[in-house]
Write a protein that holds these residues in place. Structure first.
Motif, PDB file in Angstrom:
ATOM      1  N   ALA A  70     -43.157  26.490 -15.550  1.00 28.44           N
ATOM      2  CA  ALA A  70     -43.636  25.187 -16.677  1.00 28.44           C
ATOM      3  C   ALA A  70     -43.693  25.631 -17.865  1.00 28.44           C
ATOM      4  CB  ALA A  70     -45.475  25.139 -16.483  1.00 28.44           C
ATOM      5  N   ALA A  71     -44.552  27.285 -18.243  1.00 33.61           N
ATOM      6  CA  ALA A  71     -44.307  28.078 -19.959  1.00 33.61           C
ATOM      7  C   ALA A  71     -42.442  28.237 -20.086  1.00 33.61           C
ATOM      8  CB  ALA A  71     -44.834  28.978 -19.834  1.00 33.61           C
ATOM      9  N   LEU A  72     -41.988  28.325 -19.054  1.00 35.13           N
ATOM     10  CA  LEU A  72     -40.766  29.355 -19.542  1.00 35.13           C
ATOM     11  C   LEU A  72     -40.176  27.397 -19.407  1.00 35.13           C
ATOM     12  CD1 LEU A  72     -39.790  31.485 -16.809  1.00 35.13           C
ATOM     13  CD2 LEU A  72     -40.320  31.759 -18.904  1.00 35.13           C
ATOM     14  N   GLY A  73     -41.082  27.154 -19.240  1.00 35.74           N
ATOM     15  CA  GLY A  73     -39.610  25.313 -19.324  1.00 35.74           C
ATOM     16  C   GLY A  73     -39.943  24.714 -20.841  1.00 35.74           C
ATOM     17  N   ALA A  74     -41.511  25.121 -20.718  1.00 39.22           N
ATOM     18  CA  ALA A  74     -41.708  24.281 -22.250  1.00 39.22           C
ATOM     19  C   ALA A  74     -41.712  25.223 -24.128  1.00 39.22           C
ATOM     20  CB  ALA A  74     -43.582  23.815 -22.426  1.00 39.22           C
ATOM     21  N   GLY A  75     -41.403  26.418 -23.657  1.00 39.19           N
ATOM     22  CA  GLY A  75     -41.117  27.214 -24.849  1.00 39.19           C
ATOM     23  C   GLY A  75     -40.936  29.008 -24.087  1.00 39.19           C
ATOM     24  N   ASP A  76     -41.056  29.806 -25.255  1.00 39.71           N
ATOM     25  CA  ASP A  76     -41.192  30.876 -25.248  1.00 39.71           C
ATOM     26  C   ASP A  76     -42.009  32.326 -24.222  1.00 39.71           C
ATOM     27  OD1 ASP A  76     -38.161  31.291 -26.396  1.00 39.71           O
ATOM     28  OD2 ASP A  76     -39.536  31.545 -28.675  1.00 39.71           O
ATOM     29  N   VAL A  77     -41.877  33.060 -24.020  1.00 39.26           N
ATOM     30  CA  VAL A  77     -43.404  33.881 -22.883  1.00 39.26           C
ATOM     31  C   VAL A  77     -43.069  35.611 -23.504  1.00 39.26           C
ATOM     32  CG1 VAL A  77     -43.922  34.597 -21.114  1.00 39.26           C
ATOM     33  CG2 VAL A  77     -43.052  32.106 -21.280  1.00 39.26           C
ATOM     34  N   ALA A  78     -44.029  35.288 -23.457  1.00 41.31           N
ATOM     35  CA  ALA A  78     -45.252  37.125 -24.069  1.00 41.31           C
ATOM     36  C   ALA A  78     -45.512  37.287 -23.139  1.00 41.31           C
ATOM     37  CB  ALA A  78     -45.242  37.048 -25.338  1.00 41.31           C
ATOM     38  N   LEU A  79     -45.564  38.493 -21.814  1.00 38.25           N
ATOM     39  CA  LEU A  79     -46.877  38.770 -21.404  1.00 38.25           C
ATOM     40  C   LEU A  79     -46.838  40.344 -21.074  1.00 38.25           C
ATOM     41  CD1 LEU A  79     -45.137  39.938 -18.396  1.00 38.25           C
ATOM     42  CD2 LEU A  79     -45.281  37.201 -17.880  1.00 38.25           C
ATOM     43  N   THR A  80     -48.476  40.578 -20.990  1.00 38.72           N
ATOM     44  CA  THR A  80     -48.621  41.757 -20.111  1.00 38.72           C
ATOM     45  C   THR A  80     -49.311  41.542 -18.821  1.00 38.72           C
ATOM     46  OG1 THR A  80     -50.960  41.861 -21.788  1.00 38.72           O
ATOM     47  CG2 THR A  80     -48.520  42.786 -22.085  1.00 38.72           C
ATOM     48  N   ASP A  81     -48.367  41.802 -17.921  1.00 35.28           N
ATOM     49  CA  ASP A  81     -49.759  41.164 -16.731  1.00 35.28           C
ATOM     50  C   ASP A  81     -48.671  41.369 -15.286  1.00 35.28           C
ATOM     51  OD1 ASP A  81     -51.051  39.529 -15.220  1.00 35.28           O
ATOM     52  OD2 ASP A  81     -51.527  37.932 -16.909  1.00 35.28           O
ATOM     53  N   SER A  82     -49.337  41.173 -14.176  1.00 38.28           N
ATOM     54  CA  SER A  82     -48.292  41.368 -12.966  1.00 38.28           C
ATOM     55  C   SER A  82     -47.803  40.633 -12.816  1.00 38.28           C
ATOM     56  CB  SER A  82     -49.601  41.776 -11.798  1.00 38.28           C
ATOM     57  OG  SER A  82     -49.187  41.888 -10.279  1.00 38.28           O
ATOM     58  N   LEU A  83     -46.597  41.455 -12.221  1.00 39.00           N
ATOM     59  CA  LEU A  83     -45.284  40.418 -11.703  1.00 39.00           C
ATOM     60  C   LEU A  83     -44.689  40.300 -10.037  1.00 39.00           C
ATOM     61  CD1 LEU A  83     -42.507  39.898 -14.227  1.00 39.00           C
ATOM     62  CD2 LEU A  83     -44.552  38.829 -14.124  1.00 39.00           C
ATOM     63  N   THR A  84     -46.244  40.776  -9.598  1.00 39.29           N
ATOM     64  CA  THR A  84     -45.975  40.951  -7.654  1.00 39.29           C
ATOM     65  C   THR A  84     -46.150  39.930  -7.598  1.00 39.29           C
ATOM     66  OG1 THR A  84     -46.841  43.326  -8.242  1.00 39.29           O
ATOM     67  CG2 THR A  84     -47.305  42.449  -5.997  1.00 39.29           C
ATOM     68  N   LYS A  85     -46.250  38.751  -7.645  1.00 43.60           N
ATOM     69  CA  LYS A  85     -47.068  37.723  -7.220  1.00 43.60           C
ATOM     70  C   LYS A  85     -45.386  36.798  -7.068  1.00 43.60           C
ATOM     71  CE  LYS A  85     -51.970  38.322  -6.730  1.00 43.60           C
ATOM     72  NZ  LYS A  85     -53.313  37.372  -7.466  1.00 43.60           N
ATOM     73  N   VAL A  86     -44.910  36.952  -7.743  1.00 46.39           N
ATOM     74  CA  VAL A  86     -43.493  35.913  -7.755  1.00 46.39           C
ATOM     75  C   VAL A  86     -42.516  36.881  -7.254  1.00 46.39           C
ATOM     76  CG1 VAL A  86     -44.089  34.924  -9.567  1.00 46.39           C
ATOM     77  CG2 VAL A  86     -43.236  36.577 -10.148  1.00 46.39           C
ATOM     78  N   GLY A  87     -42.902  38.341  -7.061  1.00 47.47           N
ATOM     79  CA  GLY A  87     -41.947  38.941  -5.885  1.00 47.47           C
ATOM     80  C   GLY A  87     -41.253  40.071  -6.182  1.00 47.47           C
TER      81      GLY A  87
END
Length: 259
Positions: free
Chosen positions: A197-214
């Motif tokens: 949803a976020a990628l479809g609506a704008g830019d994204v900046a994160l400091t987070d885990s991405l393990t749960k999306v592979g």
């Protein structure tokens, strides 16, 4: 925590990890590690002297080093906000997902329309703290809150952007979504739905885990972790513009925009 909040005049009434991060940010700001003059103002007046600039400078260096990931993630996301704002010709929107006691709505007041998403109890606590901050500082610090258990996005019902639109989010405006150490705590389907949803609506900046999306850890060397992170966002039609990594790839610092 009980002693620090024995005479709490902020209205927080909260013993969560969010408060520990707020205290940490105040201390790191006092040390000059991060730029956040709001965190200290959000703490109880009877006990915040513990992390005043004078006392923060007395903290052991070893303790400050252990807090590096909070300092570095704050600096990374602040840089993303600065870059995003510098490109705008109209007032943009910034959405802080899992906001807790994030201070950016106050620190960047007037530069963007802020939306903060968190659990209903966290939103209520944040409102009380902001009311105290506004009274102390005479700053407006406007922000729109969306009370939501983010795991609900894994099931049927309105998605993230639909829920945001209900509280005033304008999908036609430039938007930046911030994720700071929130995806750790969510179910994999909710993480996937949130990021899509976020990628479809704008830019994204994160400091987070991405393990749960592979995007699993690739070891201590940054290049393999960057490649895995870039591949994930490339598959979503977006480009990884800036990247760093902590904890062997368990934590990604990623700034993502248009290809």
């Amino acid at each position: 925590r009980a002693r620090r909040y024995a005479f709490d005049d902020t209205g927080a009434k909260d013993s969560s990890k969010n408060l520990r991060v707020l205290w940490t940010r105040a201390a790191l700001a006092g040390r000059g590690v991060i730029d956040d003059d709001v965190a200290y103002e959000c703490l109880p007046s009877a006990s915040r002297w513990l992390v005043s600039p004078e006392n923060a400078k007395r903290l052991p260096d070893g303790l400050v080093e252990k807090l590096e990931w909070i300092g570095s993630r704050t600096t990374f996301l602040d840089a993303s906000v600065d870059e995003f704002l510098a490109k705008q010709t109209e007032t943009p929107q910034i959405v802080v997902v899992g906001a807790g006691y994030d201070t950016r709505a106050a620190r960047y007041a007037g530069y963007a329309d802020f939306f903060e998403i968190d659990r209903p109890d966290a939103v209520e606590a944040k409102r009380r703290v902001l009311e105290t901050y506004r009274a102390r500082s005479a700053e407006a610090a406007p922000v729109t809150h969306l009370a939501l258990d983010l795991n609900e996005l894994a099931g049927p019902g309105p998605g993230l952007t639909e829920r945001l639109a209900a509280v005033g989010f304008d999908a036609s405006k430039p938007s930046l979504f911030l994720f700071e150490a929130v995806l750790f705590y969510l179910a994999p389907p909710a993480v996937a739905a949130l990021l899509d949803a976020a990628l479809g609506a704008g830019d994204v900046a994160l400091t987070d885990s991405l393990t749960k999306v592979g995007v699993t850890p690739r070891g201590p060397a940054p290049p393999p972790n960057r490649a895995a992170c870039a591949a994930y966002f490339e598959a979503k039609g977006r480009a990884l513009q800036r990247h760093d990594v902590r904890w062997g790839g368990a934590l990604h610092y990623a700034e993502v925009g248009a290809r």
